[in-house]
Motif scaffolding. Structure first.
Motif, short mmCIF file in Angstrom:
data_model
loop_
_atom_site.label_atom_id
_atom_site.label_comp_id
_atom_site.label_asym_id
_atom_site.label_seq_id
_atom_site.Cartn_x
_atom_site.Cartn_y
_atom_site.Cartn_z
N ARG A 47 1.09 -1.33 0.02
CA ARG A 47 0.20 -0.11 -0.10
C ARG A 47 0.94 1.37 0.01
NH1 ARG A 47 -3.79 -1.51 4.74
NH2 ARG A 47 -4.39 -3.62 3.89
N ARG A 48 2.10 1.16 0.80
CA ARG A 48 2.86 2.29 0.67
C ARG A 48 3.48 2.54 -0.56
NH1 ARG A 48 8.42 1.12 2.97
NH2 ARG A 48 8.65 0.31 0.89
N ASN A 49 3.89 1.55 -1.21
CA ASN A 49 4.44 1.36 -2.52
C ASN A 49 3.43 2.17 -3.55
OD1 ASN A 49 6.84 0.63 -1.38
ND2 ASN A 49 6.77 -1.36 -2.43
N THR A 50 2.31 1.75 -3.47
CA THR A 50 1.34 2.32 -4.41
C THR A 50 0.97 3.83 -3.90
OG1 THR A 50 0.10 0.20 -4.29
CG2 THR A 50 -1.36 2.12 -5.00
N ALA A 51 0.92 4.18 -2.88
CA ALA A 51 0.89 5.59 -2.59
C ALA A 51 2.12 6.54 -3.18
CB ALA A 51 0.85 5.97 -0.97
N MET A 52 3.29 5.75 -3.07
CA MET A 52 4.39 6.66 -3.43
C MET A 52 4.32 6.79 -4.97
SD MET A 52 8.02 5.51 -1.29
CE MET A 52 7.96 3.91 -1.94
N ARG A 53 3.86 5.88 -5.77
CA ARG A 53 3.74 5.80 -7.06
C ARG A 53 2.65 6.96 -7.44
NH1 ARG A 53 4.52 0.23 -6.87
NH2 ARG A 53 2.30 -0.13 -6.68
N ALA A 54 1.70 6.91 -6.81
CA ALA A 54 0.70 7.80 -7.05
C ALA A 54 1.20 9.31 -6.81
CB ALA A 54 -0.56 7.74 -6.21
N ALA A 55 1.85 9.41 -5.61
CA ALA A 55 2.44 10.80 -5.47
C ALA A 55 3.40 11.13 -6.50
CB ALA A 55 3.19 10.76 -4.17
N TYR A 56 4.29 10.35 -7.08
CA TYR A 56 5.28 10.38 -8.24
C TYR A 56 4.49 11.03 -9.56
CZ TYR A 56 9.00 9.73 -11.29
OH TYR A 56 10.17 9.97 -12.15
N GLU A 57 3.48 10.14 -9.92
CA GLU A 57 2.53 10.47 -10.91
C GLU A 57 1.79 11.84 -10.89
OE1 GLU A 57 -0.47 7.16 -11.07
OE2 GLU A 57 1.38 5.84 -11.70
N ARG A 58 1.83 12.37 -9.72
CA ARG A 58 1.31 13.55 -9.63
C ARG A 58 2.26 14.89 -9.23
NH1 ARG A 58 -2.11 9.74 -8.11
NH2 ARG A 58 -4.44 9.99 -8.31
N GLY A 59 3.48 14.50 -9.52
CA GLY A 59 4.34 15.55 -9.61
C GLY A 59 5.28 15.49 -8.44
N VAL A 60 5.28 14.86 -7.47
CA VAL A 60 6.32 14.98 -6.36
C VAL A 60 7.42 14.13 -6.91
CG1 VAL A 60 6.90 14.08 -3.99
CG2 VAL A 60 4.46 14.76 -4.67
N ASN A 61 8.39 14.61 -6.75
CA ASN A 61 9.96 14.00 -7.16
C ASN A 61 10.43 13.13 -6.33
OD1 ASN A 61 11.34 15.16 -5.32
ND2 ASN A 61 11.90 17.08 -6.48
N ARG A 62 11.31 11.97 -7.03
CA ARG A 62 11.72 10.93 -6.18
C ARG A 62 12.55 11.33 -5.09
NH1 ARG A 62 14.68 6.44 -9.57
NH2 ARG A 62 12.69 7.10 -10.79
N GLU A 63 13.50 12.43 -5.21
CA GLU A 63 14.19 12.78 -3.95
C GLU A 63 13.37 13.27 -2.75
OE1 GLU A 63 14.47 14.18 -6.94
OE2 GLU A 63 16.25 12.90 -7.60
N THR A 64 12.13 13.97 -3.08
CA THR A 64 11.31 14.35 -1.89
C THR A 64 10.77 13.14 -1.33
OG1 THR A 64 11.01 16.58 -2.90
CG2 THR A 64 9.37 15.76 -1.30
N ILE A 65 10.31 12.26 -2.08
CA ILE A 65 9.47 10.98 -1.58
C ILE A 65 10.52 10.18 -0.71
CG2 ILE A 65 8.58 8.73 -2.22
CD1 ILE A 65 7.48 9.91 -4.66
N ALA A 66 11.92 9.94 -1.25
CA ALA A 66 12.81 9.27 -0.33
C ALA A 66 13.23 10.02 1.04
CB ALA A 66 14.24 9.44 -1.24
N ARG A 67 13.47 11.31 0.86
CA ARG A 67 13.65 12.07 2.08
C ARG A 67 12.38 12.07 3.00
NH1 ARG A 67 14.74 16.66 -0.27
NH2 ARG A 67 12.80 17.45 0.21
#
Length: 83
Positions: free
Chosen positions: A43-63
């Protein structure tokens, strides 16, 4: 509620019953806990993919989540993460 016609358990029987209960708790926390954790990570990974698809960059997600960028990259590609 206890059965009013049942005799009181003998001390050894009560001890073994409590030991079996502890075994059940251990199994619940390890076996069921592993499956539950796997579902939560998915579920967390799905939420991360959804955030990425909506413009949140990888570095921000990781941090923000506290994962390495390599792990985030695996999750964003839909690969199973080792956790």
């Amino acid at each position: 509620m206890a059965n009013p016609t049942a005799p009181d358990p003998q001390p050894f029987t009560l001890w073994t019953g409590r030991a079996l209960l502890r075994w059940a708790v251990l199994l619940q926390r390890t076996v069921a806990g592993h499956d539950r954790r796997r579902a939560l990570v998915a579920r967390r990974n799905t939420a991360m993919r959804a955030a990425y698809e909506r413009g949140v960059n990888r570095e921000t997600i990781a941090r923000t989540i506290g994962l390495s960028q390599a792990r985030v990259g695996e999750a964003l590609r839909g690969e199973p993460t080792v956790e």
